[in-house]
Design a protein around this motif. Structure first.
Motif, PDB file in Angstrom:
ATOM      1  N   HIS A  52     -39.034 120.609   6.470  1.00  0.00           N
ATOM      2  CA  HIS A  52     -39.569 120.916   5.143  1.00  0.00           C
ATOM      3  C   HIS A  52     -41.052 121.209   5.294  1.00  0.00           C
ATOM      4  O   HIS A  52     -41.900 120.478   4.779  1.00  0.00           O
ATOM      5  CB  HIS A  52     -39.324 119.760   4.168  1.00  0.00           C
ATOM      6  CG  HIS A  52     -37.898 119.674   3.729  1.00  0.00           C
ATOM      7  ND1 HIS A  52     -37.361 120.525   2.781  1.00  0.00           N
ATOM      8  CD2 HIS A  52     -36.887 118.880   4.132  1.00  0.00           C
ATOM      9  CE1 HIS A  52     -36.085 120.227   2.609  1.00  0.00           C
ATOM     10  NE2 HIS A  52     -35.767 119.241   3.420  1.00  0.00           N
ATOM     11  N   HIS A  53     -41.336 122.216   6.087  1.00  0.00           N
ATOM     12  CA  HIS A  53     -42.713 122.690   6.211  1.00  0.00           C
ATOM     13  C   HIS A  53     -42.657 124.179   6.533  1.00  0.00           C
ATOM     14  O   HIS A  53     -41.569 124.747   6.685  1.00  0.00           O
ATOM     15  CB  HIS A  53     -43.476 121.895   7.289  1.00  0.00           C
ATOM     16  CG  HIS A  53     -42.867 121.984   8.658  1.00  0.00           C
ATOM     17  ND1 HIS A  53     -42.279 120.907   9.295  1.00  0.00           N
ATOM     18  CD2 HIS A  53     -42.726 123.023   9.523  1.00  0.00           C
ATOM     19  CE1 HIS A  53     -41.839 121.277  10.482  1.00  0.00           C
ATOM     20  NE2 HIS A  53     -42.091 122.572  10.633  1.00  0.00           N
ATOM     21  N   GLY A 108     -43.811 110.568   5.933  1.00  0.00           N
ATOM     22  CA  GLY A 108     -43.249 111.623   5.081  1.00  0.00           C
ATOM     23  C   GLY A 108     -42.384 112.528   5.936  1.00  0.00           C
ATOM     24  O   GLY A 108     -42.650 113.718   6.085  1.00  0.00           O
ATOM     25  N   GLN A 135     -32.794 111.905   2.221  1.00  0.00           N
ATOM     26  CA  GLN A 135     -33.429 112.456   3.426  1.00  0.00           C
ATOM     27  C   GLN A 135     -33.306 111.487   4.600  1.00  0.00           C
ATOM     28  O   GLN A 135     -33.028 111.904   5.730  1.00  0.00           O
ATOM     29  CB  GLN A 135     -34.912 112.744   3.165  1.00  0.00           C
ATOM     30  CG  GLN A 135     -35.161 113.955   2.296  1.00  0.00           C
ATOM     31  CD  GLN A 135     -36.632 114.351   2.274  1.00  0.00           C
ATOM     32  OE1 GLN A 135     -37.516 113.507   2.347  1.00  0.00           O
ATOM     33  NE2 GLN A 135     -36.885 115.638   2.158  1.00  0.00           N
ATOM     34  N   MET A 159     -45.231 105.457   2.488  1.00  0.00           N
ATOM     35  CA  MET A 159     -46.103 105.631   3.664  1.00  0.00           C
ATOM     36  C   MET A 159     -47.443 104.900   3.520  1.00  0.00           C
ATOM     37  O   MET A 159     -48.178 104.756   4.491  1.00  0.00           O
ATOM     38  CB  MET A 159     -46.336 107.113   3.954  1.00  0.00           C
ATOM     39  CG  MET A 159     -47.121 107.844   2.907  1.00  0.00           C
ATOM     40  SD  MET A 159     -47.612 109.492   3.443  1.00  0.00           S
ATOM     41  CE  MET A 159     -46.355 110.516   2.718  1.00  0.00           C
ATOM     42  N   ASN A 175     -46.912 115.741   8.325  1.00  0.00           N
ATOM     43  CA  ASN A 175     -46.648 117.173   8.364  1.00  0.00           C
ATOM     44  C   ASN A 175     -46.314 117.619   6.942  1.00  0.00           C
ATOM     45  O   ASN A 175     -45.205 117.385   6.447  1.00  0.00           O
ATOM     46  CB  ASN A 175     -45.497 117.492   9.324  1.00  0.00           C
ATOM     47  CG  ASN A 175     -45.477 118.962   9.716  1.00  0.00           C
ATOM     48  OD1 ASN A 175     -46.184 119.777   9.116  1.00  0.00           O
ATOM     49  ND2 ASN A 175     -44.671 119.305  10.719  1.00  0.00           N
TER      50      ASN A 175
END
Ligand SMILES: C[S@@+](CC[C@H](N)C(=O)[O-])C[C@H]1O[C@@H](n2cnc3c(N)ncnc32)[C@H](O)[C@@H]1O
Ligand SMILES: CC(C)=CCC/C(C)=C/COP(=O)(O)OP(=O)(O)O
Ligand SMILES: [Mg+2]
Length: 295
Positions: A52-53, A108, A135, A159, A175
């Motif tokens: 997811h980037h 994350g 996730q 986090m 990220n």
């Protein structure tokens, strides 16, 4: 479960640590629990690394072939995925010397693509945290399928308050996940978890103080993802306040534009492409890598 047990006794399924700390985190957990955009699943299906980037690097036009070819969409998806994995490779390349006995923290972690790549590259253990139980389950199932669930694990956890022991991580990263949290709180937690001399790396989109304030494109991206993009200045200030000393600050904006220009031509567009392209072009938004030493 104690921190020591958490870092030494991985289990294949997601651990669940008490829920979101704020209503906002509840919104973000729901957002990612419900996310199933084809642009992410179809790219991940190429080789089982789910990101997811976004991507960086030159487009390989030879790999795309003839646009009239029946296979052209498949080739385009493979190329976008290659650029997203290339982004992870660059992040991992800034983590320093990592050995197989080291533990890394992915703050994350999403569906876990970067964690798998880190383990494959260094042979190390990787602990990821995400607010989304969907996730975490996805990431843990992928790790189990690959037979690396004893070394790669995702936990449902904030986090900003992780169960990892103080000074236990050789390196850690965000990220494209730091725009969901207060940077002072985030870097305080990385600084706690990292051992002295450890490395922290982020790849993120940030607004450019030279532009003045967040542009309308940046506001559009925030609304689209329910996130709160920080400025470049905020990153550097919060790092300085939390014993993280930048070792490299790299402007990846020119490297990510080809990815966006290619993505805008695909059938998998989501509608956010123009906001990224326009803000990168007008200088209001930047895609940056910051690598910092924990001193
Ligand atoms: C854009 S995704 C990036 C995922 C992953 N880093 C990647 O590169 O594929 C953002 C991630 O940040 C996570 N996230 C946002 N706020 C968080 C928080 N406070 N604690 C833990 N995870 C968080 C989300 O759950 C999601 O997994
Ligand atoms: C650089 C910035 C500001 C990133 C914001 C965080 C984010 C949502 C990243 C991509 O996730 P994704 O891969 O799920 O998004 P998409 O569906 O657009 O590919
Ligand atoms: Mg994506």
């Amino acid at each position: 479960m104690t921190s020591a047990e958490l870092t030494t006794a991985p289990t294949p399924s997601a651990l669940r640590i008490p829920g979101p700390a704020t209503p906002y985190q509840g919104d973000i957990a729901r957002y990612w629990d419900g996310e199933a955009r084809p642009v992410n699943l179809r790219l991940g299906d190429v080789d089982g690394l789910y990101h997811h980037h976004y991507g960086i690097g030159e487009v390989d036009t030879a790999a795309l072939g003839d646009p009239d070819d029946r296979e052209s969409e498949k080739k385009l998806i493979a190329e976008l995925h290659r650029l997203e994995s290339a982004q992870t490779d660059v992040l991992l390349g800034h983590l320093g010397d990592i050995g197989s006995g080291d533990t890394l923290v992915d703050a994350g972690c999403g569906r876990g693509g970067s964690m798998v790549m880190a383990h494959q590259r260094f042979g190390c253990s990787v602990e990821g945290v995400t607010l989304s139980a969907k996730q975490a389950d996805f990431a843990n199932e992928r790790a189990a399928e690959l037979g690396i669930d004893d070394r790669v694990r995702a936990t449902v956890c904030n986090m900003l308050s992780t169960p990892f022991a103080t000074g236990s991580a050789a390196a850690s990263w965000n990220n494209e996940s730091s725009m969901y949290v207060d940077l002072d709180d985030l870097f305080a937690e990385h600084s706690r978890v990292l051992k002295a001399g450890g490395r922290y790396v982020t790849i993120t989109g940030c607004w450019n103080p030279r532009y003045g304030q967040p542009s309308k494109w940046v506001s559009q991206i925030n609304a689209h993802f329910e996130c709160n993009i920080h400025s470049r200045r905020e990153y550097l200030r919060a790092m300085a306040d939390n014993r993280l000393v930048p070792q490299a600050v790299i402007d990846l904006t020119p490297d990510t534009l080809p990815y966006w220009e290619l993505r805008a031509t695909s059938s998998l567009v989501t509608g956010i492409e123009d906001a990224f392209i326009n803000s990168y072009r007008d200088g209001s938004f930047q895609y940056v890598l910051i690598a910092a030493d924990r001193v």
